[in-house]
Design an enzyme around this catalytic site. Structure first.
Site, PDB file in Angstrom:
ATOM      1  N   ARG A  73       1.199  -0.724   0.566  1.00 29.31           N
ATOM      2  CA  ARG A  73       0.186  -0.088   0.282  1.00 29.31           C
ATOM      3  C   ARG A  73       1.083   1.443  -0.135  1.00 29.31           C
ATOM      4  NH1 ARG A  73      -3.055  -3.922   3.711  1.00 29.31           N
ATOM      5  NH2 ARG A  73      -4.576  -4.893   2.627  1.00 29.31           N
ATOM      6  N   VAL A  74       2.065   1.091   0.005  1.00 24.30           N
ATOM      7  CA  VAL A  74       3.481   2.245   0.262  1.00 24.30           C
ATOM      8  C   VAL A  74       3.858   2.297  -1.455  1.00 24.30           C
ATOM      9  CG1 VAL A  74       5.278   3.375   0.701  1.00 24.30           C
ATOM     10  CG2 VAL A  74       3.877   1.409   2.416  1.00 24.30           C
TER      11      VAL A  74
END
Length: 509
Positions: free
Chosen positions: A369-370
């Site tokens: 999700r980064v």
């Protein structure tokens, strides 16, 4: 003569009386009411605190416990060690301090138990500082966004599921398909990356742990690594506190503004140990007999991983929790809990593993999700297309099984996909430098590997990197230094790959 000696004795007595000082020390004592299965109920400790340390006085010596239940007429205590010497009526002393572990530079390179005692046969750890194992996670104001990469050295992860410093990335999959291998390779690859590592073992076989420690020593990784071991033969209480103790040790370096990588191997066994303790303490069971606060058990641990902003030291803790699934069921209770807490997951698929695609990372179900903000610009440039090509190949390969009449574009995508899958294969304990990864991926997506036979891709990749090191090492140095892939460097790579290919006799015409 007799009088002299008598006077001397009287003088000595007077001196002792004048030197005598009374010192009152307040202590809170309790008494064991009941003890069984590593759990004790103690009465008389009305001032006991949650997570407070207690000392059990036994004939064999002192045994420590930690308060987990506060009830009206007694406290429920989890015993941290052998409870066979404790019996009903034994005296229990309140130590008036929360459970804490030794921290500092002295623990680097050591193998310790969850209480910080060495189990590697070396000298005792002389620590000046102690940190409580439970701590409130840093707040929003103290944090900053994750933008600096943790290079794992594993091609499929660095390219498609990048991990940043301060991120929490779950490694999930069935047993025996390489979850620990990914974590250990990542630790080994931190050599020279200015990163301390903490490897927390929860419920693993001692023989396996000994093998891992030996490998870390052999590769020089123990110089910056601490191993916290709560093995399969240890009581559930030690398995329960192990990850918190490891996190406290990591927080010492976080407070100094340093970067730390911590691996929890694995949190499935941690949840099982906590369930056992909770049931023995007669807490009400919930879904799958886990207690109601099992989500909080892991959320308060993993939220302590963070990237602090410059005003608060700028340090980071990157967490790699490991979860074991049963028959690939990621929708079970504990896996879904931890997936929802973390910033993405690396999903290892049994089918890929048994087909020989190792590490068996499923690019479709894995996510970070980064994202690309945790990649260097050079990797971002070449890896963007790769994830898409990997996902397309999986779909087309499944489709192509049912029909042989494929158009040329589909055939080309399938051929490129086969080479991509070969490039992503990697041996255990063979982490690869990020600059070398960029060159290999650039060669692949530019079509420079399209005329290499699939079965020769591995050999081609290894020899190509050796050729580049010997002939255009300035490109590798430039990527490492600037973290950018310039157009001039691209031209050098294309020329070097073509020059190397001219020496080969197995190219597809």
């Amino acid at each position: 003569m007799k009088n002299n000696s008598k006077d001397f004795i009287i003088e000595q007595i007077r001196q002792r009386i004048s030197d005598f000082k009374t010192e009152l020390k307040e202590q809170n004592f309790g008494q064991v009411v009941e003890v069984s299965d590593g759990i004790a109920k103690v009465s008389g400790l009305s001032e006991a605190m949650m997570s407070e340390m207690l000392e059990f006085k036994t004939t064999a010596g002192s045994v420590y416990g930690v308060v987990l239940n506060l009830e009206e007429d007694n406290v429920g205590v989890v015993i941290l060690g052998d409870c066979s010497g404790i019996k009903e009526g034994d005296e229990v002393l309140s130590l008036k301090r929360i459970l804490e572990v030794p921290v500092g530079d002295e623990i680097i390179g050591r193998v310790v138990n969850p209480l910080g005692a060495p189990i590697d046969g070396k000298e005792n750890i002389k620590a000046d500082k102690f940190y409580p194992i439970e701590k409130i996670a840093p707040g929003v104001i103290t944090r900053q966004s994750v933008d600096e990469p943790v290079q794992t050295g594993i091609k499929s992860i660095d390219a498609m599921i990048p991990i940043g410093r301060g991120q929490r990335e779950l490694i999930i999959g069935d047993r025996q398909i390489g979850k620990t291998a990914i974590a250990i390779d990542t630790i080994i690859n931190q050599k020279g990356q200015n990163m301390k590592c903490v490897y927390v073992v929860i419920g693993q076989k001692e023989s396996k742990v000994a093998g891992i420690v030996a490998k870390l020593k052999e590769s020089g990784a123990m110089e910056y690594t601490t191993v916290v071991v709560a093995g399969a033969s240890d009581p559930s209480s030690l398995l329960y506190i192990a990850p918190y103790a490891g996190c406290a040790m990591a927080e010492y370096f976080l407070d100094k503004g340093e970067d730390v990588l911590i691996v929890y191997d694995d949190l499935s066994k941690h949840a099982v140990a906590y369930r056992e303790i909770s049931l023995l303490l007669k807490r009400p069971p919930g879904r799958e007999a886990y207690p109601g606060d099992v989500f909080y058990l892991h959320s308060r641990l993993l939220e302590r991983a963070c990237k602090l902003n410059k005003d608060f030291g700028g340090g980071s803790i990157t967490a790699l929790p490991i979860i074991e699934t049963q028959a690939g069921d990621v929708s079970a209770y504990i896996p879904t809990n931890v997936i929802s807490i973390t910033d993405g997951q690396i999903y290892l698929e049994p089918d890929l593993f048994y087909q020989g695609n190792r590490p068996a990372v499923n690019a479709g179900l894995s996510v970070s999700r980064v994202g690309s903000s945790a990649q260097i610009k050079a990797m971002k440039k070449v890896a963007g297309k790769m994830r898409l090509e990997a996902a397309q190949y999986r779909e087309l390969a499944a489709f192509a099984q049912f029909g042989s009449d494929l158009d040329e574009e589909t055939r080309n995508k399938l051929e490129r996909g086969k080479r991509l899958m070969e490039v992503l294969k990697q041996g255990q304990y063979e982490p690869m430098d990020v600059a070398e990864q960029v060159i290999v991926f650039y060669s692949l997506i530019s079509g420079l590997m399209d005329n290499i036979p699939v079965e020769k891709i591995k050999e081609f990749e290894i020899n190509l990197i050796s050729y580049i090191r010997d002939n255009v090492s300035d490109v590798l140095k430039a990527i490492k230094k600037t973290k950018i892939l310039e157009e001039s460097d691209e031209q050098k790579i294309i020329k070097a790959v073509n020059d190397y290919k001219d020496t080969l006799d197995y190219l597809i015409q």
